[in-house]
Design an enzyme around this catalytic site. Structure first.
Site, PDB file in Angstrom:
ATOM      1  N   VAL A 191      33.511  35.595  39.112  1.00  0.00           N
ATOM      2  CA  VAL A 191      33.644  34.683  40.254  1.00  0.00           C
ATOM      3  C   VAL A 191      34.893  34.967  41.084  1.00  0.00           C
ATOM      4  O   VAL A 191      35.105  34.321  42.110  1.00  0.00           O
ATOM      5  CB  VAL A 191      33.649  33.199  39.819  1.00  0.00           C
ATOM      6  CG1 VAL A 191      32.345  32.820  39.166  1.00  0.00           C
ATOM      7  CG2 VAL A 191      34.840  32.890  38.916  1.00  0.00           C
ATOM      8  N   LYS A 192      35.725  35.919  40.665  1.00  0.00           N
ATOM      9  CA  LYS A 192      36.953  36.217  41.393  1.00  0.00           C
ATOM     10  C   LYS A 192      36.664  37.094  42.614  1.00  0.00           C
ATOM     11  O   LYS A 192      35.525  37.417  42.921  1.00  0.00           O
ATOM     12  CB  LYS A 192      37.970  36.878  40.463  1.00  0.00           C
ATOM     13  CG  LYS A 192      38.411  36.001  39.287  1.00  0.00           C
ATOM     14  CD  LYS A 192      39.031  34.699  39.734  1.00  0.00           C
ATOM     15  CE  LYS A 192      39.817  33.997  38.640  1.00  0.00           C
ATOM     16  NZ  LYS A 192      39.084  33.726  37.405  1.00  0.00           N
ATOM     17  N   ILE A 193      37.717  37.509  43.318  1.00  0.00           N
ATOM     18  CA  ILE A 193      37.572  38.207  44.596  1.00  0.00           C
ATOM     19  C   ILE A 193      36.833  39.532  44.415  1.00  0.00           C
ATOM     20  O   ILE A 193      35.909  39.856  45.161  1.00  0.00           O
ATOM     21  CB  ILE A 193      38.944  38.446  45.247  1.00  0.00           C
ATOM     22  CG1 ILE A 193      39.784  37.154  45.272  1.00  0.00           C
ATOM     23  CG2 ILE A 193      38.769  39.027  46.645  1.00  0.00           C
ATOM     24  CD1 ILE A 193      39.188  36.032  46.080  1.00  0.00           C
TER      25      ILE A 193
END
Length: 389
Positions: A191-193
């Protein structure tokens, strides 16, 4: 697969990512190979940092960063209560104690003015922290200029937990450049960049820290003759110099992360576009919208709002339930760490950090990810309008 039609976060994988992983599968190196070094160098170059050390996840990154900073039994680490538990747990892994500094009511990051006040008291009491972990909540750095000045004055090691903030900048420099923090932590959870499936990185400009970080991620072992306590016996020889861990990243994970680097700027630009659109679309609703820390340009890992409960007829729980029933995977970042049972067993209690607790009772994380279309974002806003107005 998320149970919600519109999750709060989601990775973006293309054919180039898949091909990069397949290429490693077809190579001689599945782990401890050259792709890891290429990923490290690519991120170090992007962030204008001297060194990058890849590990299996950001929790491992925090752990070895604390060890490299010399944190141990008898020491104390301070961090924000508005963060994931790993920002505090890293101290406990080292045998150190944890304390918190309440959050700024506007940015929801550590309040640097409260930190200054608490440091004055701690100095009088002979109880200064060894490490301060400043969290870049939602992708936006805290007031690092002031926190770094305090680090110089009081002698603590500043670590920026930028798990949310790869691709962000602060005072015109990339987060991770080392302009303020001794070490910076990134996460590559899906879910991170950008994602490497699981993975983390520690960036630093200090060669001695980088050397120890690399040793700690691999059992405390070194093959460097200059560090050995007995003469080198051959190229195969190594020595365990300290107690380390198996925190290595694999080449498979590194290949995915390195491939994703090609789209990092694109991902951040899209997140900023969506966040700016939310700011306009939600302006008239009974919500407190996020505001910018001076000098910070967020990567917008999260888009968090606060419910104005004095202007609506529902509780926070009811708002969550109605949005999730509509297929929206809204979330809450975060439950204050000091309210977790483990930390209450350490002596923390409700009321200790009131701003973080007020925030927790009102916060709502809305869907935000690069492949969120304008139509889906409009649907999120329409559901909020229906529920709140």
């Amino acid at each position: 697969m998320t149970p919600y039609r519109i999750p709060y976060g989601c990775q973006s994988i293309n054919q180039a990512d898949i091909d990069a992983v397949v290429q490693v599968l077809q190579s001689p190196w599945l782990t401890q190979g050259p792709t890891i070094e290429r990923f490290e160098q690519a991120l170090a170059d992007y962030c204008q940092a001297g060194h990058a050390v890849a590990v299996c996840n950001a929790t491992a990154a925090l752990h070895i960063a604390c060890l490299a900073a010399g944190l141990g039994p008898g020491d104390v680490l301070w961090t924000s209560p508005n963060t994931f538990v790993a920002s505090a747990n890293c101290a406990r892994y080292c045998g150190a104690q944890v304390d918190f500094v309440d959050i700024d009511p506007h940015t929801w990051n550590m309040d640097a003015d409260l930190l200054a006040q608490k440091l004055e008291i701690a100095e009088r009491n002979g109880a200064l922290p060894k490490v301060v972990v400043a969290v870049a909540f939602a992708g936006q750095s805290a007031n690092l200029r002031l926190i770094a000045q305090l680090a110089d004055r009081y002698g603590f090691v500043l670590i920026e937990d930028a798990a949310h903030a790869v691709g962000a900048s602060y005072l015109g420099r990339p987060v991770g450049s080392g302009a303020h923090a001794a070490m910076t932590i990134f996460s590559f959870h899906p879910v991170k960049i950008i994602t490497s499936a699981e993975g983390g990185m520690v960036l630093t400009n200090r060669p001695e820290l980088a050397e120890r970080l690399r040793r700690l991620r691999s059992h405390g072992i070194s093959s460097d003759p200059a560090l050995m306590q007995v003469p080198e016996k051959g190229l195969w020889y190594y020595q365990q110099l300290e107690l380390g861990f198996n925190y290595r990243m694999t080449d498979l994970h590194a290949a995915l992360g390195l491939s994703q680097m090609a789209r990092l700027d694109e991902f951040v630009a899209r997140r900023r576009e969506l966040a700016a659109r939310y700011q306009v679309l939600l302006a008239d609703l009974p919500l407190t919208l996020p505001v910018a820390q001076e000098g910070a340009d967020s990567a917008w890992h999260l888009y968090v709002v606060r419910l104005d409960l004095s202007r609506i007829q529902l509780t926070q729980t009811q708002v969550f339930e109605q949005l999730r029933a509509a297929g929206l995977g809204v979330n809450l970042h975060y439950i204050p760490v000091h309210l977790q049972p483990y930390y209450q067993e350490q002596g923390f209690a409700e009321g200790d950090f009131p701003e973080a607790e007020r925030y927790f009772l009102e916060a709502l994380s809305l869907p935000l990810f690069p492949e969120l279309t304008a139509e889906l974002q409009d649907e999120v806003v329409a559901h909020l309008q229906r529920i709140l107005e």
